[in-house]
Every structure is written in C-alpha cells, then in structure tokens.
Design a protein around this motif. Structure first.
Motif, PDB file in Angstrom:
ATOM      1  N   SER A  99      16.955  -9.064  -6.443  1.00  0.00           N
ATOM      2  CA  SER A  99      17.065  -8.637  -5.047  1.00  0.00           C
ATOM      3  C   SER A  99      15.842  -7.796  -4.681  1.00  0.00           C
ATOM      4  CB  SER A  99      18.340  -7.820  -4.846  1.00  0.00           C
ATOM      5  OG  SER A  99      18.448  -7.383  -3.508  1.00  0.00           O
ATOM      6  N   LEU A 100      15.133  -8.236  -3.645  1.00  0.00           N
ATOM      7  CA  LEU A 100      13.874  -7.583  -3.282  1.00  0.00           C
ATOM      8  C   LEU A 100      13.876  -7.073  -1.851  1.00  0.00           C
ATOM      9  CD1 LEU A 100      11.263 -10.114  -4.754  1.00  0.00           C
ATOM     10  CD2 LEU A 100      12.033  -7.981  -5.785  1.00  0.00           C
ATOM     11  N   LYS A 101      13.159  -5.990  -1.644  1.00  0.00           N
ATOM     12  CA  LYS A 101      12.849  -5.524  -0.306  1.00  0.00           C
ATOM     13  C   LYS A 101      11.426  -5.994  -0.020  1.00  0.00           C
ATOM     14  CE  LYS A 101      12.327  -1.434   2.611  1.00  0.00           C
ATOM     15  NZ  LYS A 101      12.330   0.057   2.647  1.00  0.00           N
ATOM     16  N   GLY A 102      11.346  -7.099   0.696  1.00  0.00           N
ATOM     17  CA  GLY A 102      10.048  -7.707   0.931  1.00  0.00           C
ATOM     18  C   GLY A 102      10.048  -9.149   0.471  1.00  0.00           C
ATOM     19  N   ASP A 103       8.927  -9.814   0.615  1.00  0.00           N
ATOM     20  CA  ASP A 103       8.813 -11.239   0.358  1.00  0.00           C
ATOM     21  C   ASP A 103       7.727 -11.505  -0.679  1.00  0.00           C
ATOM     22  OD1 ASP A 103       8.632 -13.959   0.451  1.00  0.00           O
ATOM     23  OD2 ASP A 103       8.501 -14.106   2.624  1.00  0.00           O
ATOM     24  N   PRO A 104       8.017 -12.277  -1.722  1.00  0.00           N
ATOM     25  CA  PRO A 104       7.000 -12.571  -2.736  1.00  0.00           C
ATOM     26  C   PRO A 104       5.978 -13.612  -2.309  1.00  0.00           C
ATOM     27  CG  PRO A 104       9.025 -13.706  -3.274  1.00  0.00           C
ATOM     28  CD  PRO A 104       9.328 -12.827  -2.083  1.00  0.00           C
ATOM     29  N   GLY A 105       6.239 -14.332  -1.216  1.00  0.00           N
ATOM     30  CA  GLY A 105       5.381 -15.438  -0.819  1.00  0.00           C
ATOM     31  C   GLY A 105       4.200 -15.039   0.041  1.00  0.00           C
ATOM     32  N   LYS A 116       7.817  -2.815  -7.280  1.00  0.00           N
ATOM     33  CA  LYS A 116       7.875  -1.391  -7.569  1.00  0.00           C
ATOM     34  C   LYS A 116       9.299  -0.894  -7.384  1.00  0.00           C
ATOM     35  CE  LYS A 116       5.957   3.064  -6.094  1.00  0.00           C
ATOM     36  NZ  LYS A 116       5.041   3.743  -5.131  1.00  0.00           N
ATOM     37  N   GLU A 117       9.801  -0.217  -8.388  1.00  0.00           N
ATOM     38  CA  GLU A 117      11.161   0.321  -8.316  1.00  0.00           C
ATOM     39  C   GLU A 117      11.154   1.670  -7.602  1.00  0.00           C
ATOM     40  OE1 GLU A 117      13.081   0.586 -12.042  1.00  0.00           O
ATOM     41  OE2 GLU A 117      13.398  -1.566 -12.251  1.00  0.00           O
ATOM     42  N   ASN A 118      11.991   1.791  -6.589  1.00  0.00           N
ATOM     43  CA  ASN A 118      12.140   3.050  -5.863  1.00  0.00           C
ATOM     44  C   ASN A 118      13.603   3.474  -5.885  1.00  0.00           C
ATOM     45  OD1 ASN A 118       9.424   3.364  -5.070  1.00  0.00           O
ATOM     46  ND2 ASN A 118       9.704   1.915  -3.384  1.00  0.00           N
ATOM     47  N   SER A 119      13.816   4.750  -6.010  1.00  0.00           N
ATOM     48  CA  SER A 119      15.171   5.286  -5.995  1.00  0.00           C
ATOM     49  C   SER A 119      15.483   5.797  -4.592  1.00  0.00           C
ATOM     50  CB  SER A 119      15.307   6.428  -7.009  1.00  0.00           C
ATOM     51  OG  SER A 119      16.611   6.964  -6.974  1.00  0.00           O
ATOM     52  N   LEU A 120      16.528   5.227  -4.003  1.00  0.00           N
ATOM     53  CA  LEU A 120      16.909   5.604  -2.646  1.00  0.00           C
ATOM     54  C   LEU A 120      18.420   5.816  -2.584  1.00  0.00           C
ATOM     55  CD1 LEU A 120      15.985   5.981   0.314  1.00  0.00           C
ATOM     56  CD2 LEU A 120      16.415   3.541   0.653  1.00  0.00           C
ATOM     57  N   SER A 121      18.824   7.061  -2.354  1.00  0.00           N
ATOM     58  CA  SER A 121      20.257   7.409  -2.261  1.00  0.00           C
ATOM     59  C   SER A 121      21.019   6.923  -3.497  1.00  0.00           C
ATOM     60  CB  SER A 121      20.864   6.819  -0.989  1.00  0.00           C
ATOM     61  OG  SER A 121      20.218   7.324   0.156  1.00  0.00           O
ATOM     62  N   ASN A 122      20.477   7.293  -4.668  1.00  0.00           N
ATOM     63  CA  ASN A 122      21.098   6.938  -5.947  1.00  0.00           C
ATOM     64  C   ASN A 122      21.163   5.422  -6.175  1.00  0.00           C
ATOM     65  OD1 ASN A 122      21.594   9.669  -6.598  1.00  0.00           O
ATOM     66  ND2 ASN A 122      23.493   9.627  -5.383  1.00  0.00           N
ATOM     67  N   GLU A 123      20.314   4.694  -5.470  1.00  0.00           N
ATOM     68  CA  GLU A 123      20.262   3.241  -5.623  1.00  0.00           C
ATOM     69  C   GLU A 123      18.826   2.815  -5.918  1.00  0.00           C
ATOM     70  OE1 GLU A 123      21.198  -0.839  -3.053  1.00  0.00           O
ATOM     71  OE2 GLU A 123      21.509   1.150  -2.181  1.00  0.00           O
ATOM     72  N   ILE A 124      18.675   1.920  -6.894  1.00  0.00           N
ATOM     73  CA  ILE A 124      17.352   1.414  -7.242  1.00  0.00           C
ATOM     74  C   ILE A 124      17.001   0.246  -6.323  1.00  0.00           C
ATOM     75  CG2 ILE A 124      15.921   0.376  -9.031  1.00  0.00           C
ATOM     76  CD1 ILE A 124      16.607   3.276  -9.525  1.00  0.00           C
ATOM     77  N   VAL A 125      15.902   0.382  -5.624  1.00  0.00           N
ATOM     78  CA  VAL A 125      15.446  -0.664  -4.710  1.00  0.00           C
ATOM     79  C   VAL A 125      14.149  -1.250  -5.242  1.00  0.00           C
ATOM     80  CG1 VAL A 125      14.678  -1.186  -2.369  1.00  0.00           C
ATOM     81  CG2 VAL A 125      16.506   0.485  -2.732  1.00  0.00           C
ATOM     82  N   ASN A 126      14.117  -2.571  -5.423  1.00  0.00           N
ATOM     83  CA  ASN A 126      12.917  -3.266  -5.864  1.00  0.00           C
ATOM     84  C   ASN A 126      12.088  -3.664  -4.639  1.00  0.00           C
ATOM     85  OD1 ASN A 126      13.551  -3.166  -8.636  1.00  0.00           O
ATOM     86  ND2 ASN A 126      14.906  -4.942  -8.416  1.00  0.00           N
ATOM     87  N   GLU A 127      10.995  -2.963  -4.455  1.00  0.00           N
ATOM     88  CA  GLU A 127      10.155  -3.179  -3.276  1.00  0.00           C
ATOM     89  C   GLU A 127       8.919  -3.996  -3.633  1.00  0.00           C
ATOM     90  OE1 GLU A 127       7.907  -0.552   0.216  1.00  0.00           O
ATOM     91  OE2 GLU A 127       8.947   0.434  -1.459  1.00  0.00           O
ATOM     92  N   VAL A 128       8.603  -4.961  -2.780  1.00  0.00           N
ATOM     93  CA  VAL A 128       7.413  -5.791  -2.973  1.00  0.00           C
ATOM     94  C   VAL A 128       6.195  -5.061  -2.422  1.00  0.00           C
ATOM     95  CG1 VAL A 128       6.276  -7.974  -2.405  1.00  0.00           C
ATOM     96  CG2 VAL A 128       8.737  -7.926  -2.856  1.00  0.00           C
ATOM     97  N   VAL A 129       5.189  -4.905  -3.263  1.00  0.00           N
ATOM     98  CA  VAL A 129       3.963  -4.206  -2.883  1.00  0.00           C
ATOM     99  C   VAL A 129       2.796  -5.191  -2.934  1.00  0.00           C
ATOM    100  CG1 VAL A 129       2.397  -2.310  -3.406  1.00  0.00           C
ATOM    101  CG2 VAL A 129       4.864  -2.042  -3.811  1.00  0.00           C
ATOM    102  N   ALA A 130       2.044  -5.283  -1.842  1.00  0.00           N
ATOM    103  CA  ALA A 130       0.919  -6.218  -1.751  1.00  0.00           C
ATOM    104  C   ALA A 130      -0.386  -5.532  -2.148  1.00  0.00           C
ATOM    105  CB  ALA A 130       0.810  -6.773  -0.342  1.00  0.00           C
ATOM    106  N   ASP A 131      -1.288  -6.325  -2.699  1.00  0.00           N
ATOM    107  CA  ASP A 131      -2.605  -5.816  -3.095  1.00  0.00           C
ATOM    108  C   ASP A 131      -3.654  -6.882  -2.828  1.00  0.00           C
ATOM    109  OD1 ASP A 131      -4.399  -3.860  -4.524  1.00  0.00           O
ATOM    110  OD2 ASP A 131      -4.632  -5.602  -5.838  1.00  0.00           O
TER     111      ASP A 131
END
Length: 217
Positions: free
Chosen positions: A48-54, A150-165
C-alpha cells in the motif's frame, strides 16, 4: 578530441539519430510477437503506497512506442515502473502484465516523452534508462528518473510514501556531466544566460531552454 571521447560522442549521436528516424516508421500494432515475450509476469508488489510508482500514469498507457529487439512497435500498452526500473507490456491475449527484457529495449516513448537505454556506464553516466530532454548539434541532455519508498510514521501508523528523484546530465565534448544548479550549467558551458525559468523549480525546462540558446550560437 581524443579517440575514446570521439567514439562515445558518435555512439550517443547514433542512438538519438536512430531513435528519431526509427520512430517515424514502425510496426503499427498493439501486439508484440510472442517470441519476444519471454519476460516474467509483473507484480506491483510495493504494498500500500501513498503515491504512484509509475511514470506519468498510474496504469498502462495506450499508444506508446518501443524499439524492442531491433524492431520498432507503435500503439503498444506500456507502463514504466520507476521503483523497479522496469518497462511493462500488457499482453491482451493472455490478460497479463509482462516485464520486458531490459537487454532487448533500445528506446521507448510514454506520454510523448522519449527514453533511451544506455547499456554501459562510461564517461560520466551509469547504465540504465534515460529520458531525452535535448538533442542538438553540440549538446545532449538526459535525465535519470527514479522513485523509492520511504516509511513515515503518522498517527501511530506506518505510511509508505513514494519519493521521486531526478538526476540531470549534459554531454559536452563526448562526456556527460551531472548538472545540479543554474551555476553548474553556466560553468560547464562557460555561458552566462539569464532565464525567467528557475532550475530549482523546473530543471528540465531550464536545461532545455539554456541548451537550445547555446546550441544555436
């Protein structure tokens, strides 16, 4: 210019010229020959991702183009996974997404943007897929685009965020140089040109505009 640099310059010019010429003709089909579909079944197992891998699109885009095993195909459904750095083809007959063999991909177009495959990491650039943003008489500019999780902790929940480079390169006298700022590009080309565009905000547009002005001087 030394012989190795001259040969490398011819190599990159040849890739870009071949791509331009070949993309004006080709096999107008949505199907790749079965003999070429020897890749594995693609699984978007990023979780489950916050963001798009494509690249540009969250799913397959029709009317893409690809130079595959020396043959150019038009109107094929492709998806470019920037996390895995894989080009995915949707096999309509089998109803399956297939990861294409990277070694057989010379170039491809998604959303009107052209990518080439650099097979060897020499003269300032690593092997991989690169977006072509400028190809002129004296200069070429490529962009290596990738995404990571990138794993981020938000309100005791781990959110997998897509980071572009993105990493930007300009070829000068047979060698690619990484460009990270307006000053770096000015120093590399020994030109001082003031633009309304800011590199930090729109690096691709800045490099393309800068090179188009210098290339015609």
């Amino acid at each position: 210019m030394s012989k190795p640099k001259f040969l490398l310059s011819l190599f990159f010019c040849g890739i870009l010229f071949f791509t331009e010429e070949s993309f004006s003709q080709g096999v107008d089909t949505t199907y790749l020959p079965s003999r070429l579909l020897n890749g594995k079944v693609y699984k978007q197992d990023h979780g489950s991702l916050k963001g798009d891998p494509g690249y540009l699109f969250s799913t397959f885009s029709d009317s893409c183009e690809i130079m595959y095993d020396g043959v150019y195909f038009k109107k094929v459904p492709l998806f470019y996974d920037l996390i895995k750095q894989e080009v995915i083809y949707y096999d309509v007959d089998k109803n399956l997404p297939l990861s294409l063999n990277k070694d057989l991909i010379s170039s491809f177009v998604i959303g009107g943007d052209k990518f080439i495959h650099v097979f060897s990491g020499e003269e300032g650039i690593e092997k991989g897929f690169y977006k072509v943003i400028f190809s002129g008489k004296e200069f070429e500019a490529l962009v290596a685009i990738s995404k990571s999780i990138k794993e981020n902790s938000l309100s005791n929940e781990i959110v997998n965020e897509v980071v572009a480079d993105s990493r930007h390169y300009v070829r000068v006298r047979g060698r690619f140089h990484k460009v990270t700022s307006e000053r770096a590009l000015s120093r590399l080309l020994k030109k001082d040109i003031k633009l309304d565009i800011r590199f930090k905000e729109e690096p691709e547009a800045y490099i393309k505009t800068f090179l188009s002005l210098v290339d015609h001087q």
